[in-house]
Structures are given as C-alpha cells and as structure tokens.
Write an enzyme that holds these catalytic residues in place. Structure first.
Site, PDB file in Angstrom:
ATOM      1  N   CYS A  14      32.690 -24.956  35.053  1.00  0.00           N
ATOM      2  CA  CYS A  14      33.370 -25.523  35.948  1.00  0.00           C
ATOM      3  C   CYS A  14      33.587 -26.888  34.527  1.00  0.00           C
ATOM      4  CB  CYS A  14      32.183 -26.299  37.106  1.00  0.00           C
ATOM      5  SG  CYS A  14      32.719 -25.793  38.954  1.00  0.00           S
ATOM      6  N   GLU A  67      21.843 -29.358  33.670  1.00  0.00           N
ATOM      7  CA  GLU A  67      23.213 -28.301  33.604  1.00  0.00           C
ATOM      8  C   GLU A  67      23.972 -29.901  32.613  1.00  0.00           C
ATOM      9  OE1 GLU A  67      24.737 -28.938  37.142  1.00  0.00           O
ATOM     10  OE2 GLU A  67      23.915 -26.874  37.704  1.00  0.00           O
ATOM     11  N   HIS A 115      25.655 -34.055  32.172  1.00  0.00           N
ATOM     12  CA  HIS A 115      25.744 -33.056  33.301  1.00  0.00           C
ATOM     13  C   HIS A 115      26.978 -33.393  32.524  1.00  0.00           C
ATOM     14  CE1 HIS A 115      27.098 -31.410  36.667  1.00  0.00           C
ATOM     15  NE2 HIS A 115      26.463 -30.905  37.438  1.00  0.00           N
ATOM     16  N   GLY A 158      27.034 -41.164  41.227  1.00  0.00           N
ATOM     17  CA  GLY A 158      26.349 -40.295  40.383  1.00  0.00           C
ATOM     18  C   GLY A 158      27.647 -39.189  39.245  1.00  0.00           C
ATOM     19  N   CYS A 183      29.919 -23.837  43.491  1.00  0.00           N
ATOM     20  CA  CYS A 183      31.359 -24.774  42.936  1.00  0.00           C
ATOM     21  C   CYS A 183      32.631 -24.088  42.161  1.00  0.00           C
ATOM     22  CB  CYS A 183      31.203 -26.318  41.863  1.00  0.00           C
ATOM     23  SG  CYS A 183      29.639 -25.567  40.416  1.00  0.00           S
ATOM     24  N   CYS A 184      32.149 -23.344  41.410  1.00  0.00           N
ATOM     25  CA  CYS A 184      32.715 -22.898  40.429  1.00  0.00           C
ATOM     26  C   CYS A 184      34.109 -21.846  40.634  1.00  0.00           C
ATOM     27  CB  CYS A 184      31.852 -21.986  39.160  1.00  0.00           C
ATOM     28  SG  CYS A 184      30.753 -22.758  38.260  1.00  0.00           S
ATOM     29  N   GLU A 200      28.539 -23.863  32.087  1.00  0.00           N
ATOM     30  CA  GLU A 200      29.512 -23.772  33.284  1.00  0.00           C
ATOM     31  C   GLU A 200      30.358 -23.815  33.052  1.00  0.00           C
ATOM     32  OE1 GLU A 200      27.626 -26.788  36.225  1.00  0.00           O
ATOM     33  OE2 GLU A 200      28.906 -25.930  37.180  1.00  0.00           O
TER      34      GLU A 200
END
Lengths: 633, 633
Positions: free
Chosen positions: B320, B302, B250, B177, B398-399, B318
């Site tokens: 990322c 997101e 996303h 995904g 994650c960032c 975001e």
C-alpha cells in the site's frame, strides 16, 4: 595448586576488580550509585529479616546479585586479603542468616512479595537458581576463609530442598527453569563430601527434559510459552539431556546446564554425559558461536536461533553467556585435554567476555554486539536490547557481578593437573606452585601476552621431578615453536589434541620457551553465515579486532580491505591505555557522492588508513560506530 | 483523454485483475476462499443493516476493503463493461444504503461493535479513513456508470462530517490519524463542484500537526503512544504540514497525506503546499526509499525510521505504501512536469508495487522485502512481519484491493495534458485520444516495454494539430535518442526537467520513435546505506532484478559479482511466463569449507553462472532465498 598472576594484561583488571569494582558493586547493591538503576538487593534482605519495612523491589532473582558479589569478593580474598571486606561479607552473611526461614528456605522475593507462590513457578521463578548462586558463594567463602557459617546455612537450604524436591513420590518432581543449582550442588558435594548433594544435582539434570514435561503444567510457564521462543527448548527441557545434540534456548541457561553436566560427568565418571557434551560442544562452536565467543543470536528470549544465524547488529551475546562458555570450556578441559576447549576458552575470555566491562571496570554491557551504528541502533525497534555505550548498572544486573567473580577467580582457569601431568591452558605472567607426587614444582611464567606470543616458563624445583608439562598450542598460531633449554622440540611428535606434551625429568632452572608468533590475520566466516559474506575479521593472537569510528571516521561499512593489504601490528601506548593496534590501508568509496541514494556503479575508490583495536576495548572513547566484520575484496 | 492499453506487459495484468482478481476478492470479502483468513466485510454490512444477526468481525477499518474493491471494480467497468459485475456493485451499494445511518454516518464497526465510541478514537479508529475510501469508490462508480445513488449517499456522509467536524466552535476540531479522507474530499469536490468538500479537505490538512495536538488528549492515542514509534509523527501530526520537511511515521499515512496536499495545491493553486511537497519528495527519494520504490524500513509502526536506514531483510515496504507513492508521484506530475516524479512512479510500479501480487493475481505480499532467507526469516522474532511466500488473503487486507484499484485504473497514469501540451509519463502499447483545442489527436503507441526500450508513437489526426508532445526520458537510459519521421532530434535542446518537449505542427501519420536503449546495469547505494555497502543491484530499463534460489542455489549471499563481469539481457519464454533475464558469471567461495565456522582467509573462489529475474516476479516458483543486493568486487 596455587597460581599467582602478575601479568600486564589480566592482573591490572583483577586488581581493579578487587579495588574498584567490588566496592562499586557493593554500593550498587546498596543503591548508592547515582544515576544507576536501583538494585535494592540488600534492602530486600533487611525487609526479609524483618529489620526494615517496605516492599520487595527488583527481579525475582535479585538475591543472586548479592550471591555473585559475595562469591567474587570471596575469590578476591584468596589473593588479596582484606579484613574490611571480609567484615562486610560476614555482616551480609549474618543478615542472610536472619532472613533465612526456619525450614532453611532463603529467598527475599518469595518470602516478602509472594509467600504463597513458593515453589510454584519453576519455569520463571528462579528460586532454585538463586539457591544455587548462594551455594556457590558459600562454598567460595568457606574456601577463602574456612568460616563455616554461610556454608552451614546453605547446607541447611540444600537439605530442605532435598526434602521437598526429588524423584520420591512424596516430593515435587520438578527442576528449575534456569539451571544453576545443578553445578552449585556439585560444588557443595565436593566441599562437604555429602553424597546427597551430588545425587540431587544428578536428579535435576536427569529429570530435565523428560516428557511429558511438568513445565507444561507449571503455572509460571503458561503465559510466556504461548510465545514460541519461550517454549520447552528455551529451558533446555525439550529432550532428556543426553538426547540434546543441538544447543537450544536461552544461552546462559544452556551454558550452566552443560557446565553442570560436565561436573557430573567428572564426579560420576559418566561417559554418556561426556559424549553428549562433545556433540553439544561441536554444535555450538561450529554453528552458533560468534567469532568473539559470544552466544545468543536473538534478544527476544536471549537465545540461540538457528544454525549460522549470527547477525552482528542485533546479536544478544550476553556477557553472562560468555562467562558460561568459559565455565563450560574449563570443565571440558577437566574431562579431556583438547585444545578445542582451551582455544574457545581463550577466545571468549579475551573478546566476548572482556567486552562486557569498561576499561575502568565500572560500566557494563549486558549485550555485546559485533556491529553498532549508534543512530540506527538507538532508533530501531529490533535493536532496543543493544546499548551503544556501557552503563553503570542494570535493573537486571546479572552480568556485572558475574564478571567480577570470574575475574577474581581467573587464576583458577590457567592450569589443570592430572597426576603427574600439569596442563597450561592460558598464558599470562604468573608464578604457580604444584605438588607432583609430593614434590614441589614451581613454574615462573613471563610473557607480554596477548600483545606478544613469546612465553618463558622457568622451573624452580627442590629436586628433579619426572612429569609431563603440557602446553596448549593456540590454533591461531601458524608457526608454533617450543624450546627446552634452547633445544627445539619436534612439535608434531609430542602434540596431542592440540597440547604439546613434554614428558621428562625436569631439573631446577630448566627453561621452556614457547614461541607462539602472533600476526595480524584475516578470518572469514563459513559462507552459510549470511551476515558475514564477503567480510573478514582481523585477529592478532587470541584477540579479535574491530574498527571504531574514533579511529576511522563514520560509515565504517564503507571501508573495504583489499585482498593484498598488509596489516601491521604495533604497540601504541597512547591508545586505550596501551594496546597493540593493527594498521593498514583500506578503501573507501569515492567522495563524489552527492545527495542521491542510488547511481550506476562508479569505481573510484580512494585509499584510506585503517586502524583496528581489540574488540574487547571498544566503546571506551567517544561514542560511535563499531564493526568487527569488515568488507574485503 | 481516453487511454486504451493493449500492451504485452500491463494489459494481461489488468485483464487478469478484471477477470480473476476482482471476482476472487469478491469471494474473499464474502468469506468464500478456502484457507484464507476470513474477511466478514460484507457480513458486517448485513449486520449493520439489521439483516443479519451476529457480531462485527475484522479490523476497525474492514469497510475500506469493500470500498477499495468497489473502486477497483468501477475502474474496470470503464474499459471492461460487465453488467453482471455492475449488478453486484449495485447490490452492495443498496446494502450500504440500508446500513447507512439516518444522519448519513456509515461505518460497520462503530455502528455494530462500539456505537458509544463513534468519533472517539481519531488516532486509530479509522472512521474518517473508511469514509474517505467509500467516497473514492462512490466517485469512481459514478464516473464509470453515471449512477448517482452511491455518490449521493457519500455526499450525505460528507455533509454530516462537515456538520460535526471543523474549525467552528460548535464542531469537533479533529482529524483522522490515518489520512485518506483528505484526498477523497477533493475528488468529491471535483465531481460535485461543492466547495464545502474542498474546504473540509483543506481544513483537515491544515489543522494537522498544529500544537498542542488534540491527539494527545484523544482516548485512542493513549496506549500506543507510550510506544515511541506511535507518537505524533507516526500520524504526521508532529508539525503543521507545511513545516514538515522530512517524511516521518507510518508510510501509507504519509503517502496519502502528501497526495492530498498535492491535490489541494492544484485545486487551490497553493504554491506553499507545492514547495513543502518538493522538500518532502527530495527527502523521501534521497534518504528513505528502497531501490524498488518501497517505503517503510520498520515493521513496528509500519514506518519510516531514520535517514539511510534501509534494511533489506526486515524491511516493511508495504504494498500500500508503494501504491501511495505512485499516487503521490502522479499528483506531483500534475503540479509540475519533472521526470524526478515520473521516474519514481515508473520505478515503484514495475518493482515494489508489482511484487505485491503473484503472477496469477490471487496471492499477495503485504510486506515486500528485498532479501529473504526462508529459514531465518521464518524463525527470527524481528522478521515475523515478513512472509516468505505470498498468501491468499490477510486479516488486515488493505493491500489486495488497493492493488486491484490501481491496476484497473493504470491507464489514467500514462498521460497528463495541460492545454496544448500532452505529456507521456509511462510507456506501454496503447491507443490514446486527446482533445487539443477542439481537435482530435490519437496516439498509437507500440512497444515491448519493459523488455525493450524501442517505442513507436504514430499520430492519427483528422487535421494538422499544433501542440507539444512531451516524453519522459527515463533516467536509467544512458543513450536516449528520439526521431520524428526519421529525423533525429537534438535532445539537449528540447529536454526540460527530463522531458523531451517536441513542439510542432503535427500531421497525420507522423511517426515518433523513442529509442530508450536498455542494458543490464549495476547500481550502487549511497555509502551511508550500511546495508548495501559493497553490493550492487542489477537493473535493466525500469526493472530492478533479484537473484532467486530457484536459479542460483542456496546461500545467495555467497555469490559475488566481479567488477568486470558482463551481464547479458535476454528474453526467455520458458521462465516465469516470459521475461528478460540477466545472466553472467559470478563467484562463489571455494567448496573446501567443512564443518567449521571461521578460518583464515583462503582465496579460491570458483566461477558460477548467475541468473537474475525481475524483482517483481520473485516468489512465483518453489519457495527459497531471494536477494536484490548482490555482493560485488
């Protein structure tokens, strides 16, 4: 006092409500509208009465839709007698009677679907809320027909509630999460003179917000209260009501509470409540009210947020909250004559309330946004509460019957009388009869309001009458002028709290002319309202205007009104059934934009015609963008 | 090619990342940061290795935080050798080795917390995503140290995945995904020359979006997919990738997919992928990209929403996704030299990516809004994803390590070389060595960029070299000028796709001067971006600017820039560690506003000083309002 509206603006809407909306909503309550969300409200009553089998369906407060419908129908019977409709109501009342429990309790959800939950979920169960609406309906039906059955049923219900809830040690010391019964009990008290009902209302209002709050222990409160937008303030239960100086929480709840407080202030002569209400009024109208009179800035919690937070595209501005504001404003006028109340009542009636219904009276907005871009509004997760077109009915159908009941009782909001003072708060052609110290006073009012601010009031008297006729001088009018029999009055000398008070001995055929000149005007917001910075709204008299895509093409945010642009008001019978439109010149960005997102500023605006229509009329043509606030420079 | 940055702007940030951020993040991964949300990522590995007892904690993709941290640390070892750090990494790699399952599988969540769920939830399980990040880390660590352990572990993992997933009838015909493994497998292929890895990547990319989609049957897909923002397009699985012409879903997922497609286009010489990417690039950058280079207009999902929907206060943008856009842009530059890519890469690096980290490198934004009003942002339900101040760590982290890995590898984004053409995409002082047909070419670049657009490139050659030196001419520069040894070039003659191509026989000590004059400039948005109508953003060179409350007081929306206002750029060493600020005169509404919400327009603006700072630097002083887009008239 007897008021008969016969004006061009409201009376067709009232007639439509009587002839179209009330029958339509009756069908809706009986699930006979194709394509509409089912109501099941009448079926719930049949199941509760044991005359049908099946499961309860709908919201826990589904009964209130029936109650508000009866109330609306009852008001309509006063001025539009209809034996057929009366028969339908009698039949529903009989059905309700069979559904009422031996102890007086009447609630289809808690009787059919969750009997063990009776009086368990005060935060969200809406039991007392539904009871309140039934009581209001019963009072209205008694007043319209003098039939006692429904009223007696509701007295039984109120008596039962009074036996089980209250401050005594053997009773539940609770109140309803959603206010409504408080104001209903005052109505029941007024019609029955039964002081217990007034005391029960007073108990509910004064118990509210005491800490520690029983709601914190209420089983229904648990889950949503973990969500901070559904905490005690959502229910106006964060402080005792006299210590609440800011409007918080669910907007409709708040309006119904404040209305009940005003009723109690008047019934009990309680100045401490009036003082609290003045603060709340100032707070709402100076910090948290949309220019349309809409209330509630956030869909989540259908509630007030923080001061000056008035987003236009994600607004909640529920139709019921607007109706609640009309109710509150009118009650404040019963406490003290001040045009602050009358001006807001007018603002919300003509704008944020009226927008809730389509021109043909059969489609509704629950949410009344001040800006819509259909593609964005329909896509965005944070705008899912906003509909870009009115719909025929709602699963949660509080607004349509609420509109019906206020329109069929609109005549009662025009005047108040205090001894020998007759106050006129709203303007529309009407014929109204007053009793002033035993003498009959008839006022014949003629006007094209709100399309025109010229109002003629002719007096019809059997004999001379000494009294004060008091007229609200609308705050939007820059050059108000009033003449009596051709003689201009010195308004500065006779105007008090925004009302021109004309005290004299009136003779038959005296004529008062109110010249409340209307003009297209630009309104700006307090700079603390970030959403409206650099923008203006157009007003004309009591009407707030908007731009629609149907008249101005897409990308309405691209339109800018130059500071020197003149807007002309003109009646157009070819648009939206006949309205005053505002037209002028605006600017749009130059057409050289290509397929690029950003570029250094090029200033080559082009002139375009701009046409604005009353906000309340938006969304009655092909779907498209709409905006109230327009860029200005 | 070897690039050594020694500039005033980036190098301190890289050094800080090496000296502060990487050690800080190592502590975070070990739950040693007070007040930060716990990570538990290393502890999860210990539990998986059987060396600790306890439960898994964190997101299903918690492993990827460790992977990205190793990748960042590995990049840093290339230019900042550190035996201590290398020892720490070796120890983590050993721990991972013990946690790796006999079949090669390595995932702490699915091994410890849900072993029966392995390969069950491709939509949201992130298994292949985590595998991809581990592979990227292993490649980076091998490249930095030539140590094979980690790389071999990851080849084992990739071999295992290749055995169980793929188009063959005995394998699962699935993909992840969240894209990531696709680009990681290309890296693994490049370093190992193992074609199976390239083929597996190609399979993942080409299988994606085929209909009917296996995801519809995927157990993990069920629940969220009832929410329409998490449908197939959320995963870029709505159409086969070559038929996707609009960027959907996303935003991070999309960027990683497009990066992988670019890698495959290059590795396989597949022009059909390049053509699809060109369309996607045009779509993203002309319809759905914030001026900061931020991507993703909606917190819920997101994700991308619809064309031109770019809200500033509820933006997701975001960090990322910005990093993903840098990755994709740089890969496009490897496919074709076009300043469209280089310009956007520069835009996002200096703005929407850099804003994700505090000046001291220890606090982060996940979401990078373009407008913040702290009281509103903190209150409103639809803004709960937006933080008004950077925080030390995230539950979903994650960032921060993603920032660390791009900063420590930033040197690799400056140049590409294609045979005898050396292309310079970004500008900062650096010393770079190239091999041009066996001859050594050293470029000494000196500049104060981004504070100044003067760039000196001196050549150091052992012998004359015939080659093309190609320089991106930034699209923000209105008067670019280039001289070689004092002689001005005719840019129109040598500029192709935004790159000035200087082809000649170069001699030692040749000097190229790039004069990319910077000036404060107003940028406007396409009128279809409703949020920015009537507003401008200030740019100076590659930097997007913003207003902060710290410099301009509250109610920033009240500030308006008159059309003729001059903005001056000036270096100020007393603000934010030394930056170029833009200063000029603006207007604010007159101070006569009282306690009222609405009033007829009064035009008595007052002049105020306005000071703008680079957007990437916002939120490094006392908390307050911020806005990128400023009203203009």
């Amino acid at each position: 006092m007897k008021v008969r509206l016969h004006d061009q603006f409201w009376q067709p809407k009232v007639r439509q409500t009587v002839q179209e909306t009330i029958p339509y909503q009756w069908k809706a309550l009986n699930d006979e509208i194709e394509g509409a969300e089912p109501s099941h409200a009448i079926e719930n009553l049949r199941i509760t009465a044991g005359e049908k089998t099946g499961a309860f369906y709908g919201m826990v407060f589904q009964d209130s839709d029936v109650a508000k419908w009866i109330e609306a129908a009852a008001y309509s019977l006063r001025h539009s007698p209809d034996p057929g409709l009366e028969g339908v109501i009698d039949a529903v009342v009989d059905l309700m009677k069979r559904a009422q429990q031996p102890d007086g309790y009447l609630n289809t959800y808690f009787t059919v679907a969750a009997p063990e939950q009776r009086w368990h979920d005060f935060a969200f169960g809406h039991e007392l809320y539904c009871a309140g609406h039934l009581m209001e309906a019963a009072v209205a039906y008694f007043e319209a027909t003098q039939k006692r059955t429904f009223l007696d049923m509701m007295c039984r219900y109120a008596d039962y509630i009074d036996r089980v809830i209250g401050p005594d040690p053997d009773k539940m010391r609770v109140y309803c999460g959603h206010e409504e019964i408080e104001l209903a009990l005052v109505k029941l008290y007024r019609i029955t003179n039964e002081l217990r009902y007034l005391n029960l209302s007073r108990y509910f209002v004064e118990e509210r917000g005491k800490q520690p709050s029983f709601l914190k222990e209420d089983p229904g409160f648990g889950a949503p209260s973990k969500d901070r937008w559904f905490e005690l303030d959502y229910h106006q239960a964060h402080d005792p009501v006299r210590e609440q100086h800011t409007a918080e929480g669910h907007a409709v709840r708040a309006m119904y509470l404040y209305s009940a407080m005003a009723d109690l202030a008047k019934a009990c002569g309680d100045e401490t409540l009036t003082e609290a209400l003045r603060k709340l009024w100032h707070h709402v109208t100076s910090k948290r009210m949309y220019i349309t009179g809409g209330l509630g800035s956030q869909g989540h919690g259908e509630r007030f947020t923080i001061d000056y937070d008035l987003p236009n595209d994600t607004a909640y501005t529920e139709t019921c909250a607007s109706i609640g504001l009309v109710m509150w404003a009118f009650r404040m006028l019963q406490l003290e004559t001040d045009s602050r109340y009358g001006d807001v009542m007018e603002r919300v009636l003509y704008n944020g309330m009226l927008s809730g219904m389509s021109l043909d009276g059969t489609r509704y907005f629950y949410v009344n946004p001040l800006e819509v871009h259909p593609a964005v509004t329909q896509y965005r997760h944070d705008m899912q509460h906003v509909k870009t077109e009115r719909v025929p009915w709602f699963g949660c159908a509080c607004c349509p019957p609420n509109l019906a009941r206020i329109l069929t009782s609109l005549d009662t909001y025009f005047f108040t009388q205090n001894g020998t003072t007759v106050m006129m708060h709203l303007y529309a052609s009407n014929e109204s009869t007053f009793d002033v110290q035993g003498k009959r006073l008839i006022l014949h009012t003629d006007t094209r309001y709100p399309w025109d601010g010229e109002i003629r009031v002719g007096l019809e008297l059997d004999e001379a009458v000494s009294c004060t006729l008091s007229f609200r001088v609308p705050s939007w009018c820059r050059t108000p002028r009033i003449t009596v029999n051709g003689e201009t009055l010195d308004l500065s000398a006779i105007t008090e709290h925004g009302y021109a008070q004309i005290n004299r001995q009136w003779m038959n055929q005296d004529e008062i002319l109110l010249h409340f000149a209307m003009a297209a005007e630009r309104i700006e917001s307090n700079p603390k309202v970030h959403e409206n910075a650099g923008k203006v709204a157009l007003q004309y008299g009591p009407l707030v205007y908007c731009l629609e895509q149907a008249d101005n093409g897409p990308d309405l945010t691209d339109i800018c009104l130059p500071v020197n642009a003149e807007f002309e008001a003109g009646y157009r019978d070819d648009i939206l059934g006949g309205i005053v439109v505002l037209s002028g010149q605006g600017l749009r960005s130059d057409p050289s934009w290509k397929d690029e997102l950003y570029r250094p500023v090029i200033r080559e605006d082009r002139s375009v015609s701009v046409l604005a229509v009353p906000y309340a009329y938006w969304g009655n043509r092909e779907p498209g963008e709409m905006t109230v606030w327009i860029r200005s420079k």
